[in-house]
Design a protein around this motif. Sequence first.
Motif, short mmCIF file in Angstrom:
data_model
loop_
_atom_site.label_atom_id
_atom_site.label_comp_id
_atom_site.label_asym_id
_atom_site.label_seq_id
_atom_site.Cartn_x
_atom_site.Cartn_y
_atom_site.Cartn_z
N ALA A 20 0.81 -1.23 0.00
CA ALA A 20 0.00 0.00 0.00
C ALA A 20 0.84 1.27 0.00
CB ALA A 20 -0.94 -0.01 1.21
N SER A 21 2.04 1.17 0.57
CA SER A 21 2.83 2.41 0.68
C SER A 21 3.67 2.69 -0.56
CB SER A 21 3.71 2.34 1.92
OG SER A 21 4.54 1.22 1.81
N LEU A 22 3.67 1.75 -1.51
CA LEU A 22 4.51 1.98 -2.70
C LEU A 22 4.12 3.24 -3.47
CD1 LEU A 22 5.34 -1.57 -4.04
CD2 LEU A 22 6.68 -0.05 -2.60
N VAL A 31 3.17 5.88 -2.21
CA VAL A 31 3.76 6.98 -1.44
C VAL A 31 5.20 7.19 -1.87
CG1 VAL A 31 4.35 7.82 0.86
CG2 VAL A 31 2.27 6.48 0.53
N LEU A 32 5.93 6.06 -2.04
CA LEU A 32 7.32 6.16 -2.49
C LEU A 32 7.41 6.81 -3.87
CD1 LEU A 32 9.43 2.99 -1.63
CD2 LEU A 32 9.81 5.35 -0.91
N LEU A 87 5.27 8.90 -5.18
CA LEU A 87 4.97 10.32 -5.02
C LEU A 87 6.20 11.06 -4.49
CD1 LEU A 87 2.79 12.55 -5.11
CD2 LEU A 87 2.27 12.01 -2.72
N PHE A 88 6.85 10.40 -3.53
CA PHE A 88 8.06 11.01 -2.96
C PHE A 88 9.10 11.26 -4.06
CE2 PHE A 88 12.27 11.12 -1.14
CZ PHE A 88 12.11 11.85 0.02
N GLU A 90 8.13 14.20 -6.29
CA GLU A 90 8.27 15.49 -5.60
C GLU A 90 9.74 15.84 -5.36
OE1 GLU A 90 5.93 17.87 -4.86
OE2 GLU A 90 4.79 16.60 -6.21
N TYR A 91 10.54 14.81 -5.04
CA TYR A 91 11.97 15.05 -4.79
C TYR A 91 12.64 15.56 -6.07
CZ TYR A 91 16.76 14.35 -3.21
OH TYR A 91 18.07 14.55 -2.85
N SER A 149 11.67 19.12 -6.55
CA SER A 149 12.35 20.05 -5.64
C SER A 149 13.80 20.27 -6.09
CB SER A 149 12.32 19.54 -4.19
OG SER A 149 13.33 18.57 -3.99
N GLU A 205 15.49 23.98 -7.36
CA GLU A 205 16.70 24.60 -6.81
C GLU A 205 17.84 24.56 -7.81
OE1 GLU A 205 17.64 22.84 -3.00
OE2 GLU A 205 15.53 22.89 -2.45
N LYS A 245 19.58 22.22 -8.82
CA LYS A 245 20.73 21.49 -8.30
C LYS A 245 21.44 20.78 -9.44
CE LYS A 245 19.74 20.71 -3.51
NZ LYS A 245 19.01 19.88 -2.61
#
Lengths: 521, 162
Positions: free
Chosen positions: A24-26, A28-29, A31-32, A35-36, A39, A43, A45
């Motif tokens: 279920a949390s995959l 989330v990963l 999405l992370f 978003e990373y 970000s 910047e 980078k």
Amino acid sequence: MEDNNKKNQNPTSTKRRDIIKGMASLPVLGLFGIEYARSNHAESKGETVDMIKELGLEKDLGSISAKSYDKPKDTIRLGIIGAGSRSGSLLFHTGFAPKKSVEDFSKERLEAWMGYRDLNVVLTGVCEVFDERAERALAAGNNSVKAYSGEKNLPKVKRFKHYHDMLESDEIDAVIIATPDHHHVSMTVDAINAGKHVYCEKAPTRTEEEIQILAEALKDSKQVYQLGHQIRHNPIYPYAADLVKKGILGDVNLVEVTTNRNTPSGAWVRHVNSDGSPKSGDARSIDWELWQGDRPQAPFSIDRYYNWTKYWDYSTGILGQLFSHEFDAVNGILNCGIPATCMCSGGIYYYKDGRQTPDLVQAVFEYPDRGMTLVYSATLANSRGRGRVFMGNEASMEIGSSLSVTADGNSEKYRDKLDKKLIDTNKPMFTVGQNTGVDGVSSATQKYYVERGLTSVKIGDELKDVTHLHLKEWLDVIRFGGETSCNVDWAVQEAVILQMAKKSYLEKRQVRWDPVNKQIV
Amino acid sequence: MNKTQSVSIFVLRVLIGWHFLYEGLVKISDPSWSSVGYLKSSQGPFSGIFIALADQSTTMVAIDFLNQWGLIVIGLALITGIFTRIFAFSGMVLLLLYYLCVPPWVGLEYSIPMEGKYLIVNKTLIEAAALFVLGVFSAGEQFGLDTLIKRKSAAATNLATG
């Protein structure tokens, strides 16, 4: 009921459901990750730009250090006139320190001091009006780094009461003048005429009349003169000069230099120790008449003796003591010389202790030919740190213990990089040089000197004291020829600007420099 | 645990995991990052230890490495819910070290400004406590990979006993 239901469930479907639940949390990963990445992009980078390289500048300040010469074989015999606190530092940096203080040196300080042996100098004369100070200088002179390293048959240091006697001595090749300012010109001129080389502390002159006298005496003289502005040997300044020459800042149109100090010692209240007890010295141990020289005779005053910067009779106050360093830094970078006009004002606002010279000053110096104005503001009752700022139409440069350059928001030169967000106007494009030498026990006044680049500086991996480098340069020029970095030309320019500010302050009007008749009008 | 409780624990676990993972990645992607400054600003009863650590450059390399990768690994473990109990407790210990390095206790003043006002309790302490809760409640079994591990080991036990 529930148990029964569970038992009846197909095991394969339970397994599948568990796998789905476990995963279920995959999302989330996922999405992370998205978003990373976003970000990072925001910047920019990985898209940083090395502006030092981009602009073709040196990264290492050490590449701009003092010239190095062979170890000199001939010994130079020094005399020192004036043995106060500044003198102690000048002696230390030429390799002289009382035995007692050498024993208390840290390992690093001792190492640096031992290195001064290469200067190959001896101290043969001390001229001082105060017995206690003279004794201290004699003790330092007799414990040279040479003596400390076991060298034998070194000449003894002789004390002279009057500097004329010292100048007559044929055991002295060169003199260091570290007296109050009212003696600087007469001593320099007499020393030059007596065939001695001169290292003289700032300010170069106390009055306008003395400028011409100094210039005349040094014109075509074979003796080497160095004005004591050690800042010239902080490699940040030649580096900054190079930046300006390369147009990194565009046209420099406004320069702001400042002085902020907020301690009694920093405001020349120095006749008491830090615990409030009076410092030593009285009419019996100090030759007051000799100390006053050609100045109007006043009754003996311990205040005048220790705090002479407070009086026009002996100094040019904050201008000669502090603005002189600021101007020397600016002149070394911009080679701007004497301004066309000066307007200086201020007052005695905080230290109402009978002083004559102001404790707050602001001065505006205009250079219309260069399209530039130099602004100086100073207070002795606030210690806010303000750097030296050089403002050009493309970028601003700030110099404290390090140097940083920030692009101007409306710059054309940096437009492309600003648009691409490779650089921004809120932080420097680059910073070079990091001074060290301040620790928890350094006094506020000491920290001020460090911040202004007036103490030690890192060259390569070595921490060098700029006063030592400045003295070394003087000795090198005496031996090997060449020009000192603070020769008479620089000294005259500085003397003129100081006198312009003083005149403007006292006469409460704008003054002008008349380059034809060489006078302030 | 009912569904709402499970989902609540899951959300808390993922949020803290996210925070750890990002903190770790930011530190790794900044070559100039080091915990030296943080350790050197230490105050309170343990400041001696933290400052002594900061003074040893070889130890600092190890501390920085463990910090960066510790945060990343704990973050990933919390998000996916794998070996949650071990990683939740490890994360709690790490946060308590941060807390003890610069505790917001009466009488201690810091030169580095903090983003809020705290008296003994700060966000680090609260996050550490939340990790304790996650550890105690086996949070990885709520929509996490620990479900599968538990299932597998249960199956193995069943096989062994059956």
